[in-house]
Motif scaffolding. Structure first.
Motif, PDB file in Angstrom:
ATOM      1  N   THR A 172       0.850  -1.185   0.000  1.00 19.59           N
ATOM      2  CA  THR A 172       0.000   0.000   0.000  1.00 19.59           C
ATOM      3  C   THR A 172       0.887   1.237   0.000  1.00 19.59           C
ATOM      4  N   ASN A 173       0.691   2.078  -0.989  1.00 17.11           N
ATOM      5  CA  ASN A 173       1.489   3.300  -1.123  1.00 17.11           C
ATOM      6  C   ASN A 173       0.711   4.490  -0.569  1.00 17.11           C
ATOM      7  N   PHE A 174       1.261   5.099   0.479  1.00 12.64           N
ATOM      8  CA  PHE A 174       0.650   6.285   1.086  1.00 12.64           C
ATOM      9  C   PHE A 174       1.339   7.519   0.505  1.00 12.64           C
ATOM     10  N   ILE A 175       0.555   8.407  -0.128  1.00 17.94           N
ATOM     11  CA  ILE A 175       1.133   9.601  -0.720  1.00 17.94           C
ATOM     12  C   ILE A 175       0.381  10.834  -0.244  1.00 17.94           C
ATOM     13  N   ARG A 176       1.101  11.967  -0.174  1.00 19.48           N
ATOM     14  CA  ARG A 176       0.457  13.239   0.173  1.00 19.48           C
ATOM     15  C   ARG A 176       0.013  13.983  -1.085  1.00 19.48           C
ATOM     16  N   ASN A 177       0.842  13.881  -2.119  1.00 17.80           N
ATOM     17  CA  ASN A 177       0.563  14.611  -3.352  1.00 17.80           C
ATOM     18  C   ASN A 177       0.949  13.740  -4.541  1.00 17.80           C
ATOM     19  N   PRO A 178       0.327  13.951  -5.687  1.00 14.91           N
ATOM     20  CA  PRO A 178       0.725  13.201  -6.876  1.00 14.91           C
ATOM     21  C   PRO A 178       2.093  13.664  -7.364  1.00 14.91           C
ATOM     22  N   GLN A 186      -2.215  -4.149 -10.358  1.00 17.38           N
ATOM     23  CA  GLN A 186      -2.273  -5.474  -9.741  1.00 17.38           C
ATOM     24  C   GLN A 186      -3.200  -5.437  -8.523  1.00 17.38           C
ATOM     25  N   PRO A 187      -3.931  -6.513  -8.260  1.00 15.00           N
ATOM     26  CA  PRO A 187      -4.928  -6.502  -7.181  1.00 15.00           C
ATOM     27  C   PRO A 187      -4.348  -6.353  -5.777  1.00 15.00           C
ATOM     28  N   HIS A 188      -3.077  -6.738  -5.589  1.00 11.06           N
ATOM     29  CA  HIS A 188      -2.511  -6.669  -4.231  1.00 11.06           C
ATOM     30  C   HIS A 188      -1.760  -5.360  -3.979  1.00 11.06           C
ATOM     31  N   VAL A 189      -1.823  -4.410  -4.913  1.00 15.25           N
ATOM     32  CA  VAL A 189      -1.174  -3.103  -4.753  1.00 15.25           C
ATOM     33  C   VAL A 189      -2.250  -2.025  -4.736  1.00 15.25           C
ATOM     34  N   SER A 190      -2.203  -1.151  -3.717  1.00 18.58           N
ATOM     35  CA  SER A 190      -3.233  -0.116  -3.593  1.00 18.58           C
ATOM     36  C   SER A 190      -2.611   1.231  -3.263  1.00 18.58           C
ATOM     37  N   LEU A 191      -3.417   2.255  -3.462  1.00 20.56           N
ATOM     38  CA  LEU A 191      -2.988   3.632  -3.223  1.00 20.56           C
ATOM     39  C   LEU A 191      -3.869   4.257  -2.157  1.00 20.56           C
ATOM     40  N   VAL A 192      -3.248   4.966  -1.206  1.00 17.28           N
ATOM     41  CA  VAL A 192      -3.991   5.706  -0.189  1.00 17.28           C
ATOM     42  C   VAL A 192      -3.502   7.150  -0.215  1.00 17.28           C
ATOM     43  N   SER A 193      -4.398   8.057  -0.548  1.00 19.46           N
ATOM     44  CA  SER A 193      -4.047   9.476  -0.576  1.00 19.46           C
ATOM     45  C   SER A 193      -4.624  10.226   0.618  1.00 19.46           C
ATOM     46  N   ASN A 194      -5.425   9.531   1.443  1.00 22.10           N
ATOM     47  CA  ASN A 194      -5.920  10.133   2.676  1.00 22.10           C
ATOM     48  C   ASN A 194      -4.741  10.321   3.631  1.00 22.10           C
ATOM     49  N   PRO A 195      -4.579  11.494   4.232  1.00 27.45           N
ATOM     50  CA  PRO A 195      -3.409  11.743   5.089  1.00 27.45           C
ATOM     51  C   PRO A 195      -3.310  10.774   6.251  1.00 27.45           C
ATOM     52  N   ILE A 196      -2.078  10.484   6.649  1.00 29.38           N
ATOM     53  CA  ILE A 196      -1.824   9.613   7.799  1.00 29.38           C
ATOM     54  C   ILE A 196      -2.068  10.391   9.078  1.00 29.38           C
ATOM     55  N   SER A 197      -2.835   9.806   9.989  1.00 32.18           N
ATOM     56  CA  SER A 197      -3.084  10.417  11.295  1.00 32.18           C
ATOM     57  C   SER A 197      -1.981  10.020  12.280  1.00 32.18           C
ATOM     58  N   HIS A 198      -1.767   8.698  12.409  1.00 35.33           N
ATOM     59  CA  HIS A 198      -0.738   8.222  13.335  1.00 35.33           C
ATOM     60  C   HIS A 198      -0.439   6.755  13.044  1.00 35.33           C
ATOM     61  N   VAL A 199       0.583   6.265  13.693  1.00 33.36           N
ATOM     62  CA  VAL A 199       0.989   4.863  13.563  1.00 33.36           C
ATOM     63  C   VAL A 199       0.723   4.154  14.881  1.00 33.36           C
ATOM     64  N   THR A 200       0.229   2.931  14.780  1.00 31.43           N
ATOM     65  CA  THR A 200      -0.002   2.103  15.959  1.00 31.43           C
ATOM     66  C   THR A 200       1.053   0.993  15.990  1.00 31.43           C
ATOM     67  N   THR A 239      -5.296   6.344   9.083  1.00 31.16           N
ATOM     68  CA  THR A 239      -5.450   7.546   8.277  1.00 31.16           C
ATOM     69  C   THR A 239      -6.494   8.460   8.908  1.00 31.16           C
ATOM     70  N   GLU A 240      -6.557   9.696   8.416  1.00 37.01           N
ATOM     71  CA  GLU A 240      -7.420  10.691   9.052  1.00 37.01           C
ATOM     72  C   GLU A 240      -8.907  10.373   8.934  1.00 37.01           C
ATOM     73  N   ASP A 241      -9.269   9.461   8.042  1.00 42.68           N
ATOM     74  CA  ASP A 241     -10.678   9.054   7.960  1.00 42.68           C
ATOM     75  C   ASP A 241     -11.016   7.976   8.972  1.00 42.68           C
ATOM     76  N   GLY A 242     -10.031   7.617   9.842  1.00 43.81           N
ATOM     77  CA  GLY A 242     -10.256   6.639  10.903  1.00 43.81           C
ATOM     78  C   GLY A 242      -9.948   5.203  10.524  1.00 43.81           C
ATOM     79  N   THR A 243      -9.556   4.945   9.280  1.00 46.89           N
ATOM     80  CA  THR A 243      -9.278   3.577   8.843  1.00 46.89           C
ATOM     81  C   THR A 243      -7.938   3.101   9.391  1.00 46.89           C
ATOM     82  N   HIS A 244      -7.935   1.878   9.955  1.00 45.39           N
ATOM     83  CA  HIS A 244      -6.695   1.270  10.434  1.00 45.39           C
ATOM     84  C   HIS A 244      -6.204   0.254   9.403  1.00 45.39           C
ATOM     85  N   HIS A 245      -4.984   0.437   8.937  1.00 46.86           N
ATOM     86  CA  HIS A 245      -4.370  -0.455   7.954  1.00 46.86           C
ATOM     87  C   HIS A 245      -3.281  -1.268   8.670  1.00 46.86           C
TER      88      HIS A 245
END
Length: 527
Positions: A198-204, A312-326, A332-338
């Motif tokens: 999963t690739n976390f990005i802030r900007n394209p 590819q199905p096992h590669v994804s993109l997340v552009s929602n900002p990271i809130s914190h690491v557990t 991410t800031e939308d409350g999703t835990h990855h």
């Protein structure tokens, strides 16, 4: 002279000193390299997929063309092997001390010297030099991103510049934070065997054709045949013609960096289409990955396989900002835990140009404090209030203009001119005047307004700010840099001599050659 660092910059300087007898006669050189092996970035960076996005044939020392490059774009290991072979061939490590780190430097105005503290293993000792050269590079001090909870993560946490080569990444759930050059090279390699990436990005960011790829018909890369390499070895003119073709194209392509130019508009249109095609026509992904600012505003990267990985199905993109690491993943800031097994931080370096150790100039001025707001250099090579201090790839250097190697050799020649003048004209120290430096930067800012680097992106060229001043890139073309640094400008300098009369360097009024038995004392009459 002491040089800090043992990468390509330092070795360009070493060649300039050791292979010019006049320079070698007047300069005593010492090179301190913190690691046990030379090579700088090509020794440190060992992540999967590490490669140079500049064509190999123009990423060579000017004095050592290489007919044996395996491909148009070379991998990191091949580049480091070439580097070490050149060092050995030309004895460039003659003055090198590896495992030595400069931890403090302070200029003594009365003596006109730099007093140094150098760490070797558990010992710190004193040294000094008349001239200090910083050859550590502009991307040498990596850092963790400032993300809350990052260091609480219980899985593997790894930075691209400190890669864990022992860990088995196969079958793991991997988070890739960032989409700069390193992330773009690493991600498709990890995706080959990972369970999930999963690739976390802030900007394209722009994924572009490779620099100089027109020479190879726009291919992603080209492997040289044995016949081609033999031709390069046996016919130097053929090799030189190939290198000139690449370099000419690189310099001509500077038109793309001009805002609203036909070349920039064409690049924007063509690159947008190419990215969509490489994403398999997925317009939703393309909308998230394709910028709306100028091509080249942020460092453009070819990234073979990066865009294709998202199909590819096992590669994804997340552009929602990271809130914190557990301890088990990323929120991410939308409350999703990855949930992840590995977090890869390809988040870059300290790009402030501030040294990682105290570097104290005139009037107790600390360079880190002097450059706290933004770094202002003189031609990227010098700085007011810091006498006899020279930089490779300092602020506003030509680091985004194609091949860096040529610019480094021009910088070495510039520094050598000052070394010769300081050594032979009884100069205690020289530093650029604040007025000349301020005017250089003010005029450079005017030029930069017309170039894409001052455009609407967030970039390390602008200290990772959208509205920041461009402090990393030279204000013009690479060829303009060459022209500006070809000669020194004493009129921009404060020059302090060791004696009251600046002409004492004339000695007794006679020259060295007159004391050499059998010397030709009428050489200047020859054609």
């Amino acid at each position: 002279m002491v040089t800090i660092g043992g990468g390509i910059s330092a070795m360009n300087m070493a060649y300039t000193i050791t292979h010019d007898k006049k320079m070698d006669d007047v300069v005593e050189s010492c090179i301190y390299e913190a690691h046990e092996t030379l090579g700088g970035t090509w020794f440190v960076n060992r992540y999967p997929g590490v490669a140079c996005d500049v064509p190999a044939h123009i990423y060579t020392f000017p004095f050592e063309p290489n007919p044996n490059w395996s491909a148009f774009y070379a991998g990191g290991k091949e580049i480091h092997d070439y580097f070490m072979a050149a060092v050995k061939k030309y004895n460039l490590d003659r003055d090198v001390k590896t495992g030595h780190r400069v931890v403090h430097a302070e200029f003594d105005e009365k003596e006109g010297i730099w007093n140094l503290k150098v760490q070797h293993k558990d010992t710190v000792f004193d040294d000094w030099c008349n001239v200090l050269v910083s050859a550590t590079g502009f991307l040498s001090h990596w850092k963790w991103p400032e993300i809350k909870g990052l260091h609480d993560f219980k899985g593997l946490k790894v930075h691209s510049a400190a890669w864990d080569e022992e860990y088995d990444y196969k079958g793991k759930k991997i988070a890739m934070i960032g989409n700069g050059s390193s992330a773009i090279q690493i991600m498709p390699e990890l995706a080959k065997n990972a369970e999930q990436v999963t690739n976390f990005i802030r900007n394209p960011t722009w994924i572009t054709p490779g620099l100089g790829s027109a020479v190879i018909g726009g291919q992603i890369n080209k492997v040289y045949s044995e016949e081609e390499k033999r031709s390069f070895r046996e016919q130097p003119k053929v090799l030189n013609r190939h290198r000139k073709e690449i370099q000419h194209g690189s310099n001509k392509a500077f038109a793309m960096f001009e805002k609203d130019s036909p070349a920039q508009k064409a690049a924007f249109k063509a690159t947008s289409k190419m990215m969509l095609d490489r994403l398999g026509g997925n317009k939703d992904l393309a909308a998230k990955l394709t910028p709306d600012w100028e091509v080249g505003c942020r460092r453009a990267t070819p990234g073979p396989g990066y865009l294709e990985a998202f199909t590819q199905p096992h590669v994804s993109l997340v552009s929602n900002p990271i809130s914190h690491v557990t301890p088990t993943g990323i929120v991410t800031e939308d409350g999703t835990h990855h949930t992840f097994d590995v977090i890869v931080c390809a988040t870059g370096f300290d790009v402030t140009h501030k040294p990682p150790f105290p570097l104290i100039g005139l009037n107790n001025t600390n360079l880190a404090s002097y450059w706290a707001d933004e770094p202002l250099s003189y031609l990227s090579v010098m700085c007011p209030h810091f006498p006899n201090l020279f930089f490779f790839s300092g602020p506003n250097a030509p680091v985004g203009h194609g091949s860096l190697m040529a610019a480094l050799s021009w910088t070495a020649s510039y520094i050598a001119q000052w070394l010769n003048k300081i050594a032979t004209e009884d100069i205690k120290y020289v530093s650029p005047s604040p007025e000349a430096t301020e005017e250089f930067n003010a005029y450079g800012d005017e030029i930069m307004e017309r170039l894409v680097w001052s455009g609407g992106c967030r970039s390390w060229y602008k200290n990772n700010r959208v509205d920041g001043r461009v402090t990393a890139i030279w204000q013009g073309s690479a060829i303009s840099y060459k022209e500006v640094v070809e000669g020194i400008r004493p009129e921009d300098m404060r020059i302090v001599y060791r004696t009251r009369n600046r002409w004492r360097w004339m000695g007794d009024g006679r020259t060295r050659i007159e004391g050499q038995e059998g010397a030709d004392l009428a050489w200047y009459l020859e054609k």
